[in-house]
Motif scaffolding. Sequence first.
Motif, short mmCIF file in Angstrom:
data_model
loop_
_atom_site.label_atom_id
_atom_site.label_comp_id
_atom_site.label_asym_id
_atom_site.label_seq_id
_atom_site.Cartn_x
_atom_site.Cartn_y
_atom_site.Cartn_z
N VAL A 33 65.20 1.62 58.62
CA VAL A 33 65.07 2.98 59.14
C VAL A 33 66.16 3.18 60.18
CG1 VAL A 33 63.56 4.59 60.33
CG2 VAL A 33 62.58 2.87 58.82
N THR A 80 62.13 7.15 69.87
CA THR A 80 62.89 5.91 69.87
C THR A 80 63.89 5.90 71.02
OG1 THR A 80 62.66 5.94 67.48
CG2 THR A 80 64.25 4.41 68.39
N ILE A 82 62.16 -2.58 58.08
CA ILE A 82 60.75 -2.58 57.68
C ILE A 82 60.56 -3.31 56.35
CG2 ILE A 82 60.05 -0.50 58.91
CD1 ILE A 82 60.36 0.97 56.23
N ALA A 140 66.89 4.92 62.96
CA ALA A 140 66.21 5.82 63.88
C ALA A 140 67.19 6.47 64.86
CB ALA A 140 65.13 5.07 64.65
N PRO A 147 65.23 9.11 57.33
CA PRO A 147 66.08 8.16 58.06
C PRO A 147 66.27 6.85 57.30
CG PRO A 147 63.96 8.43 59.16
CD PRO A 147 63.98 9.40 58.03
N GLU A 196 56.97 13.82 74.98
CA GLU A 196 56.05 14.88 74.57
C GLU A 196 54.77 14.89 75.39
OE1 GLU A 196 56.08 16.02 70.70
OE2 GLU A 196 57.55 14.59 69.97
N GLU A 245 63.24 17.77 65.40
CA GLU A 245 62.05 17.75 64.58
C GLU A 245 61.43 16.36 64.55
OE1 GLU A 245 62.37 20.62 60.94
OE2 GLU A 245 64.36 19.95 61.55
N SER A 246 60.24 16.32 64.02
CA SER A 246 59.52 15.05 63.93
C SER A 246 60.35 14.01 63.18
CB SER A 246 58.22 15.30 63.18
OG SER A 246 57.49 14.13 63.10
N GLY A 247 60.37 12.83 63.72
CA GLY A 247 61.07 11.73 63.05
C GLY A 247 62.55 11.67 63.32
N CYS A 248 63.06 12.51 64.23
CA CYS A 248 64.50 12.52 64.44
C CYS A 248 64.93 11.47 65.44
CB CYS A 248 64.96 13.90 64.89
SG CYS A 248 64.45 14.28 66.56
N GLY A 249 64.00 10.71 66.00
CA GLY A 249 64.39 9.61 66.87
C GLY A 249 64.23 9.90 68.34
N LYS A 250 63.52 10.95 68.67
CA LYS A 250 63.34 11.27 70.08
C LYS A 250 62.60 10.16 70.81
CE LYS A 250 60.91 15.00 69.25
NZ LYS A 250 60.76 14.99 67.78
N1 LIG Z 1 58.53 0.49 65.37
C1 LIG Z 1 59.05 1.14 64.33
N2 LIG Z 1 59.20 0.50 63.14
C2 LIG Z 1 59.73 1.13 62.09
N3 LIG Z 1 60.14 2.40 62.10
C3 LIG Z 1 60.02 3.10 63.24
C4 LIG Z 1 59.45 2.49 64.41
N4 LIG Z 1 59.45 3.42 65.38
C5 LIG Z 1 59.96 4.54 64.85
N5 LIG Z 1 60.33 4.35 63.56
C6 LIG Z 1 60.94 5.33 62.67
O1 LIG Z 1 62.08 5.82 63.29
C7 LIG Z 1 62.22 7.19 63.04
C8 LIG Z 1 62.32 7.91 64.36
O2 LIG Z 1 61.05 7.83 64.99
P1 LIG Z 1 60.70 8.49 66.38
O3 LIG Z 1 59.31 8.07 66.72
O4 LIG Z 1 61.76 8.17 67.34
O5 LIG Z 1 60.70 10.02 66.02
P2 LIG Z 1 60.30 11.26 66.94
O6 LIG Z 1 61.46 12.11 66.98
O7 LIG Z 1 59.71 10.79 68.19
O8 LIG Z 1 59.19 11.94 66.05
P3 LIG Z 1 57.83 12.68 66.53
O9 LIG Z 1 58.21 14.02 66.92
O10 LIG Z 1 57.02 12.66 65.28
O11 LIG Z 1 57.26 11.83 67.59
C9 LIG Z 1 61.02 7.64 62.26
O12 LIG Z 1 61.38 7.77 60.90
C10 LIG Z 1 60.04 6.52 62.41
O13 LIG Z 1 59.32 6.36 61.22
#
Ligand SMILES: Nc1ncnc2c1ncn2[C@@H]1O[C@H](COP(=O)(O)OP(=O)(O)OP(=O)(O)O)[C@@H](O)[C@H]1O
Lengths: 494, 336, 311, 333, 326
Positions: free
Chosen positions: B39, B67, B17, B41, B290, B192, B60-65
Amino acid sequence: KTLKLAMDADPESLDPHVQLSGGMLQYSHMVFDPLVRFTKEGGFEPRLAEKWEVIDPLTTRFYLRKGVKFHSGSAFTAKDVAWTLDRLKKSDDFKGLFEPFTVAVAVDDHTVDLKTSKPYALVLAMATYLFPMDSAYYTGTDDQGKPKDAIVKTDHSFANKNASGTGPFKLIKREHGVVLELDRFADYWDKASKGNVSKIIFTPIPENAARVAALLSGGVDWIQPVPPQDYPRLEKEKNIQLVTMPGTRIITFQLNQKRKPELANPKVRLAIDYAIDSVTMVDKLLKGAATPAGQQGPEGMAGFDPTLTPRQDLEKAKALMKEAGYEKGFEATMICTNNRYVNDEKICEATVGMLAKIGIKVALTTYPKAQYWDNFDAQIADIQLIGWHPDTEDSANYSEYLLMCPNKETGYGQYNSGNYCNKALDELLMQAAVETDLAKRSELLRKVERIAYEDGAYVPLHWQNLSWAAKKGVHLEPIVNIMDFPYFGDLVID
Amino acid sequence: MSTALVSIRNVVKHFDISGGLLEQLRFSGGRPTLKRTVVHALNNVSLDVRQGETLAVVGESGCGKSTLARAVVCLHQPNSGEIRYRDQRIDHLPPAKLLPFRTRLQMIFQDPYASLNPRMPVQRILEEPLRFHHPNLNAAQVAERVAAVMEQVGVRASWAKQYPHEFSGGQRQRISIARALIVDPECIVADEPISALDVSIQAQILNLMMDLQESHNLTYLFISHDLNVVRRIATRVAVMYLGSLCELATARQLFETPRHPYTQALLSAIPTLGRGRRKRIRLTGELSTPINLPRGCVFHPRCPYAYEPCRLEVPSPLTQPDGAVVACHALRDGRI
Amino acid sequence: MPAAWGRFADSHLMYSFRRDTVAKASLGILLVLLVSSFACPWIAPTNPYDPASLDLMMAQTPPAWMEGGAPDQLPAFVLGADDQGRDLLSTMLYGMRVSLVIGLGAVLVQAVLGIAIGLTAGYLGNRVEILLMRLADVQLSFSTLLVAIFIGAMFRTAFGVASYERLAVPILICIIGLAEWPQYARTVRASVLAEKKKEYVEAARVVGLPTWRIMLRHILPNTLSPVLVISTVQVANAMMTEAGLSFLGFGMPVTQPSLGSLINAGFEYLLSGSWWITIFPGSLLVVLILSINLLGDFCRDVMNPRLYKGM
Amino acid sequence: MHAMTTPSPAAPLLEVKNLEVSFPTKTKTLVAVRDVSFTLHRGERLGLVGESGAGKSITGFSILKLISRPGRISGGSILFEGRDLAPLSEQEMRPLRGDRISMIFQDPMMTLNPVLTIGTQMVETLQAHRRLSRREAQDIAIETLRAVRIPSPEKRMAQYPHQFSGGMRQRIVIAIALLTRPSLIIADEPTTALDVTIQAEILDLLLELAEHEGMGLLLITHDLAVVSQVTDRVAVMYAGRIVEIGPTEQVVHAPQHPYTQGLLAALPQTHAGEPGTGRLAQIHGIMPSLYNTPTGCAFHPRCPVRIHACSEDAPALRPCGQTGVLAACHLVE
Amino acid sequence: MIAFLIRRILQACIVMGVISLIGFSLRHTIGDPVREMYGMSVSAEVKAEARERLGLNDPIYIQYFRFLKNAVQGDLGNSLFYQKPALEVILSKAPATLELVFSSALLITVLSVPCGIYSAIHPRRLLSRMILGVSTVGVSVPVFFTALMCISLFSITLGWLPSFGRGELTPLFGGAWETGLLTWSGISHLIMPSFALTSIMLPLFIRLVRAEMMEVLQMDYVKYARAKGLSERRIYWVHAFRNTLLPVITVGGVQLGILIAFTILTETVFNWKGLGGMFKEAVDRGDTSLLVAYMVVVGALFVVVNTLVDVIYGLVNPMVRVVGRK
Ligand SMILES: Nc1ncnc2c1ncn2[C@@H]1O[C@H](COP(=O)(O)OP(=O)(O)OP(=O)(O)O)[C@@H](O)[C@H]1O
Ligand SMILES: Nc1ncnc2c1ncn2[C@@H]1O[C@H](COP(=O)(O)OP(=O)(O)OP(=O)(O)O)[C@@H](O)[C@H]1O
Ligand SMILES: [Mg+2]
Ligand SMILES: [Mg+2]
């Protein structure tokens, strides 16, 4: 008394030899003095030269005024005149005009001989362009190590930034394009002059409306030129006086015979001349701020023929077209400037309308002046507008540039985009050039005008009027003239 | 594991990023350097989704699910590692080659309001994938199929002319599911799908998904952060923390005997009905991001059992005797 | 189609419109102006673009009801004549048509260019985006006038004098179009960036749709409402720009005056008493632009108050 | 302040009677909250649960008279410490807000102003209600931050909201709510935006502080599990009305209203027994939009046990036996 | 911070490079300076010679490289008409334009903020509607029209305000900057031009402030501020306004650049001796070096303004802190 002055442009430089233009000459008359100058009536008036005599056909002797001082304090002598002529002949702009002159010989401190290479009728006229410069002041090198007398158009030079002349006003401050401030020169020689202006603040205001508004709102005391459409308004105004005067700038159309075969036919050219109603045009579009023309030189100039009046006759024009076999008309192109001459665009627009009435469909394109001349030279259109003001204030000058057969070597016909070429006419002009008898010369030039008139060599429209407006109390009238060099040194303000 | 439908192997996904070259420019100690902001991810995640099961991924939120989910459907190309579908590697295929897999692997999204194009009526939303993948179907066949699918997800076929904004969240989610179903996929990745819905609607959608799984023999990769939901629907559960897999076990194993310290903490935090709660495990320590991943085990700053190796070395997932996979030094060393 | 119309009639936009007198009035005025300008060959008393109809003798005839007017020639010269003797009313109608054509055309060019660039930049991101948006910045830092002067001069050279008159309208359209596309590009890019994040785009990708199709069929329709909103303002701007260009001598040929050039031509007569030459076309232009602007403001207030050009 | 009646210890802290909130819109008036009544005693914790759009937040906001235009309280009274807030003007409400009654919003990302330091945002609250110097206010703020377990609060005071994690932000919001030692805190979904581990911490904190300070707490949430852990009593809302209210224990374990029953049954954790098996019990249909609420009981179109009367007239809250539970259902005896 | 500035400087260089390239490759279309430098009757050879001397006959790319080489040394070429370095000319004209632009910007700010905020807080009041209506009328009138009407009313008819020029100037910084802001004469000259310039941008800003303010007033943190019992003043001016500023600043930066462009018309009408008037003059005369220099400088100004905007944005918005606006 202070005079706040606004014109459409300020002088290009402080060096009078850098450019040959109206603005520069107006400036020269303020800060410098010529050897002689034109009077209002077209005669000559002594200035730095008290008197003059023709010694032989190639030499004219000028007796210079004594006790004249330059602004720098040094005394004015014959040496300065010789030096100035030398410099003029180095100037790109002036060397053409001063071509006939060979040298100026200082006979003594206050006598100088101007020599020409062949007999020349216009010595005195040219002497009005000779504004002696302070040779001592302009000699040597400046702080950048450059010679002070260099004539430089596009870069720094001493003469571009400094001035020392003998004129009524002394340079105080100049910001290019913003302001020019002049103070009365305390040691000015002409104590007889009633002029009482002690300071001039000269602001260039290019926009017409803005200039008029500045006068109306009292921001300035004097404006020139005045746009014709504002004449009625200014005339109504009690506190303002407007003076106009026929000028010497002729506005014409050139009809390109090479580009457009139809225009090679004299009948068509005459038809066009008959179709264009310059009288109405002057009346309506220029509010009478011009004189309809049937020839190049205005009244008062050598070669003026009062019988050559503007032609206007729509029926005749149609008949001529028919005779020429173009009853149905044809299409043509036309280019004009849109910011060079007074209401140039409107004139062309009206012309398009008038030509439409005899079946000539004209496609008109207008250009700002910066882009115009290249296109003019390239002769991109069949009908092209050009205005001409003779730098020599002499009528032969018109034809030399506008009517003679174009010739790269001699430079004649440089602006003849109509490609009109008539050997007889050229011949007459060559004779006139060396004829020193003014009456004979005038006769030759009259013939030239007549030939062009009958041939329909070009379409004369009008002479632009000169115009000035000032507040009441500024005695404008006495100091203005047809060359448009107001003699501000003599200006009296109540 | 021959039954693996989708295998995720050592997938790493980083997002850069840091922007353009100029934006990366930094000064450190007076010398210009280019600094990238990355990041992390997903860090080396391996999973298998078996035919017919529901594999839930929680964390939890942001753990990469998300992704992970997007990597599986090839919306993200992993930086390294591979994704295989029935033993065919799909993660690096060009879009054209990927098309056959697009009909087999579909996805459902979280936000029912953003996942339907607001300018298209339902009919077109559903038709588009069908026409695209089966250009030779005629209009009648398409219409028939659309109607059939709408029927299956419980949306009235007469609503096909409506636009998405005319539906409630639950109905939109049904339409989303219909769009995924219409190409007749084998596996659906659901990111989700119910977390934006109300409890009473959640139950409807969950039931619908379970019904469809049975009738269409679907495999789900089910992303969720709601452990209660996961407990209901999942066959196996994978727990993620900061882009790493902590624990993967069958739902029963996981909920009965959580082994990874993070799983334990997570389970203890679920709110349950009634006062009688199990003892909560309090997590202390700073949350990591991350962007600045901690060295070693990503969980160690908050882990009550953390000891030396956790700070130094990334734990590798170890298969336990009962088949569960846990990545934890302490567990390996028998400290828990 | 009727269904779509019904939906439109029921929409928030239409609802608010029905309650907004100002919007209704502006639309009414705008429609009247539009119709009368495009019907000018039939309703105008004379054809001012026909040079043969110029009669210099009539120049600056005051409006018919004033002293010196020409009530005997009605309906011609109701509002007087301009400096070339053209019937002012006809000239205004024709001029308004030119202004409108230029305004609409220029906006079309801007929109096509801007949308294409904004869409590509927004959707593809990365290098493409940086490049295109830098380009927009560079373009923005020149003024429209500057660009117009350059391009105008180039066109004139390229097409020659003969055809310039005929091509003046398309050329001006191109000039103004080329000069102001960044407004669109920025707006579109901003909304593409917002749309791109939404899951329906990912859904389309999961379906396997090719990039161009996602861009055109899915994202583009969703970015159009801001485009519509800024378009109204841009039409007004384009007409103003054309007037400004005329002021500097780079506008329509004098033989086919637009409203803008008409005002400029008349300006010089303002102080001299022939006020009608500039005040009538001036007021018409102001009314025209005002009604467009008011409609634009209305649309913006209803659809998205935060849309401002250049955002 | 002068008008403040001295609170008699017997009077309930908050008594909402027949509250009605309506939004006059373009075509018709939308009644978002209808005939809502409940009481909250000093130190008591009341939960307000219901689906999205049920009117929970509106009820919460109307206590502070913070309903955004064009909404207004169109009926009923809100007695706070014995004084009716409904007729008060903005001017008169201001001293109460944030001082006697504090509020905690749902999304900690959105509640804190992103461009002001949290120090500023805390100090301004104190200074709005107390004549305090900046220094003193800061000291109080730091103390409060410490109370909500923000490490090194002195340093944190100068930081901006985006420099905190979600959980920390919510703690700060709680800290701001506690600054003035209010007698009532209204918490509107304080943990919905947070992760489970964080949610648990925040709930613990809230519970602990409320108990410790003896404050009344109105907890608005859609999560029955959360309510059941934190509150003494709970009110269940459906389509703008309270359909059941009573001691939490009772409502959760023996729900009376069919809606509450359905809601509880639909929770995935209800049949905690076998994971991965069987369908969830579900309530069919969706909550009606407030634009066209059905006549009679709003729940009747979805109700599995509806009788004819349900579609005719709306049932009032009625006590169900000796349980202390009130339910609005024709079938409840 | 240093990195940020360097980044911006590099960016400015790229922008200016592109601008100069475009300007350069198009400059022959603007006109031929030699024409304007000589009298009409000067012979064609002399002019041809002058062109050769000025290097105007060289292929464009050679001219461009020459230009670039000099530009790197801070020399943007000579203005053919002012007979001095173009940069010097521009620097001497810049104060006039900057004073005009900044006084307009100030006027815009001073007027748009209260008007915008007022109409956001009370969207239905008559005054708000009037503010919006009047401002829309303002933006619908061409600038030059406004300007000439002003002159005709205030200068000619009423005689209250001077119609042209900058009035009395006071030199500052050893004459490097001549300001008209210190004398009444200077200020009275400034009133109309800045008003005319303001009239085109003001409506946009009022609406911008209003829309952003309305948006912000919907935000949770404003409601929260109310819930904390803060006074209306503090809510509007501290909580809402600070957040309103962010987008306003962003758009403002771009618009300020556009404002510089609009000076061309305004300065022409008011004979204001600044960059805009100079630009028009240079176009009229075909002073191409000056034009290219103007474009480069304006491009640089644009980048500078945007950088400043970014810095201010960073100051207002703690989340950015000079890492760049997104
Ligand atoms: N396109 C992207 N560009 C930059 N960073 C990203 C991108 N997509 C996801 N991230 C980052 O990667 C990390 C994992 O994101 P991800 O969306 O996979 O989390 P998540 O587990 O689905 O969270 P949530 O429960 O909030 O949906 C996060 O810190 C997010 O900010
Ligand atoms: N400003 C408003 N204008 C019109 N209607 C509104 C407004 N605010 C709320 N409502 C309506 O009031 C009803 C109740 O809203 P409220 O915010 O109290 O719901 P809630 O129970 O808090 O839901 P959630 O769980 O989504 O927060 C909603 O149906 C909504 O449509
Ligand atoms: Mg996600
Ligand atoms: Mg709510």
